[in-house]
Design a protein around this motif. Structure first.
Motif, PDB file in Angstrom:
ATOM      1  N   PRO A  94     -14.219  -3.112  10.445  1.00  0.00           N
ATOM      2  CA  PRO A  94     -13.082  -3.131  11.365  1.00  0.00           C
ATOM      3  C   PRO A  94     -12.978  -1.831  12.150  1.00  0.00           C
ATOM      4  N   ARG A  95     -12.586  -1.932  13.411  1.00  0.00           N
ATOM      5  CA  ARG A  95     -12.381  -0.723  14.214  1.00  0.00           C
ATOM      6  C   ARG A  95     -11.022  -0.109  13.934  1.00  0.00           C
ATOM      7  N   LEU A  96     -10.054  -0.971  13.596  1.00  0.00           N
ATOM      8  CA  LEU A  96      -8.697  -0.498  13.325  1.00  0.00           C
ATOM      9  C   LEU A  96      -8.169  -1.148  12.053  1.00  0.00           C
ATOM     10  N   ILE A  97      -7.620  -0.336  11.182  1.00  0.00           N
ATOM     11  CA  ILE A  97      -6.975  -0.824   9.959  1.00  0.00           C
ATOM     12  C   ILE A  97      -5.541  -0.312   9.980  1.00  0.00           C
ATOM     13  N   ALA A  98      -4.577  -1.212   9.881  1.00  0.00           N
ATOM     14  CA  ALA A  98      -3.163  -0.835   9.798  1.00  0.00           C
ATOM     15  C   ALA A  98      -2.690  -1.157   8.388  1.00  0.00           C
ATOM     16  N   GLU A  99      -2.234  -0.148   7.692  1.00  0.00           N
ATOM     17  CA  GLU A  99      -1.763  -0.335   6.325  1.00  0.00           C
ATOM     18  C   GLU A  99      -0.259  -0.098   6.285  1.00  0.00           C
ATOM     19  N   ILE A 100       0.474  -1.117   5.886  1.00  0.00           N
ATOM     20  CA  ILE A 100       1.921  -1.021   5.737  1.00  0.00           C
ATOM     21  C   ILE A 100       2.215  -0.913   4.246  1.00  0.00           C
ATOM     22  N   GLY A 101       2.827   0.174   3.851  1.00  0.00           N
ATOM     23  CA  GLY A 101       3.083   0.420   2.437  1.00  0.00           C
ATOM     24  C   GLY A 101       1.934   1.186   1.813  1.00  0.00           C
ATOM     25  N   SER A 102       1.732   2.411   2.219  1.00  0.00           N
ATOM     26  CA  SER A 102       0.562   3.204   1.816  1.00  0.00           C
ATOM     27  C   SER A 102       0.740   3.980   0.523  1.00  0.00           C
ATOM     28  N   PHE A 103       1.965   4.107   0.038  1.00  0.00           N
ATOM     29  CA  PHE A 103       2.298   4.895  -1.146  1.00  0.00           C
ATOM     30  C   PHE A 103       1.698   6.291  -0.997  1.00  0.00           C
ATOM     31  N   CYS A 104       0.730   6.682  -1.792  1.00  0.00           N
ATOM     32  CA  CYS A 104       0.133   8.013  -1.696  1.00  0.00           C
ATOM     33  C   CYS A 104      -1.190   8.017  -0.942  1.00  0.00           C
ATOM     34  N   LEU A 142      -4.175   6.093  -1.509  1.00  0.00           N
ATOM     35  CA  LEU A 142      -5.464   5.819  -2.155  1.00  0.00           C
ATOM     36  C   LEU A 142      -6.231   4.704  -1.455  1.00  0.00           C
ATOM     37  N   SER A 143      -5.566   3.612  -1.138  1.00  0.00           N
ATOM     38  CA  SER A 143      -6.273   2.510  -0.474  1.00  0.00           C
ATOM     39  C   SER A 143      -6.699   2.917   0.934  1.00  0.00           C
ATOM     40  N   ALA A 144      -5.892   3.720   1.622  1.00  0.00           N
ATOM     41  CA  ALA A 144      -6.258   4.188   2.965  1.00  0.00           C
ATOM     42  C   ALA A 144      -7.510   5.059   2.924  1.00  0.00           C
ATOM     43  N   VAL A 145      -7.567   5.961   1.951  1.00  0.00           N
ATOM     44  CA  VAL A 145      -8.743   6.815   1.799  1.00  0.00           C
ATOM     45  C   VAL A 145      -9.965   5.971   1.438  1.00  0.00           C
ATOM     46  N   ALA A 146      -9.777   4.995   0.568  1.00  0.00           N
ATOM     47  CA  ALA A 146     -10.887   4.128   0.167  1.00  0.00           C
ATOM     48  C   ALA A 146     -11.428   3.350   1.359  1.00  0.00           C
ATOM     49  N   MET A 147     -10.527   2.807   2.185  1.00  0.00           N
ATOM     50  CA  MET A 147     -10.981   2.045   3.357  1.00  0.00           C
ATOM     51  C   MET A 147     -11.649   2.945   4.382  1.00  0.00           C
ATOM     52  N   ALA A 148     -11.080   4.125   4.614  1.00  0.00           N
ATOM     53  CA  ALA A 148     -11.668   5.060   5.576  1.00  0.00           C
ATOM     54  C   ALA A 148     -13.047   5.520   5.135  1.00  0.00           C
TER      55      ALA A 148
END
Length: 79
Positions: free
Chosen positions: A28-38, A40-46
């Motif tokens: 994906p070129r763009l990932i929008a995460e709603i409810g990121s907490f700290c 971890l999932s954002a770092v994993a996806m990036a």
């Protein structure tokens, strides 16, 4: 709750790897995460695909133990 490299997240066995596999497969070129907490999932996806831009939003108001004081200075932690 687990912690990876000092970042907490709500995952159970295999979930984090499954999330990364989805990103690696779909590129994906763009990932929008709603409810990121700290984050971890954002770092994993990036980290799964460097061509992605990851945008995160969280008020932390639904988090266990949330108080207004808990989020004071949070912008410095994630800058």
């Amino acid at each position: 709750m687990i912690e990876v490299d000092g970042i907490r997240g709500h995952f159970i066995n295999g979930d984090l790897e499954f999330l990364q596999a989805i990103v690696k497969h779909t590129h994906p070129r763009l990932i929008a995460e709603i409810g990121s907490f700290c984050g971890l999932s954002a770092v994993a996806m990036a980290s799964a695909y460097s061509g992605s831009v990851v945008l995160c939003h969280d008020t932390w108001q639904g988090s266990e133990g949330w108080t207004k004081e808990w989020t004071e200075g949070i912008d410095r932690e994630f800058s």
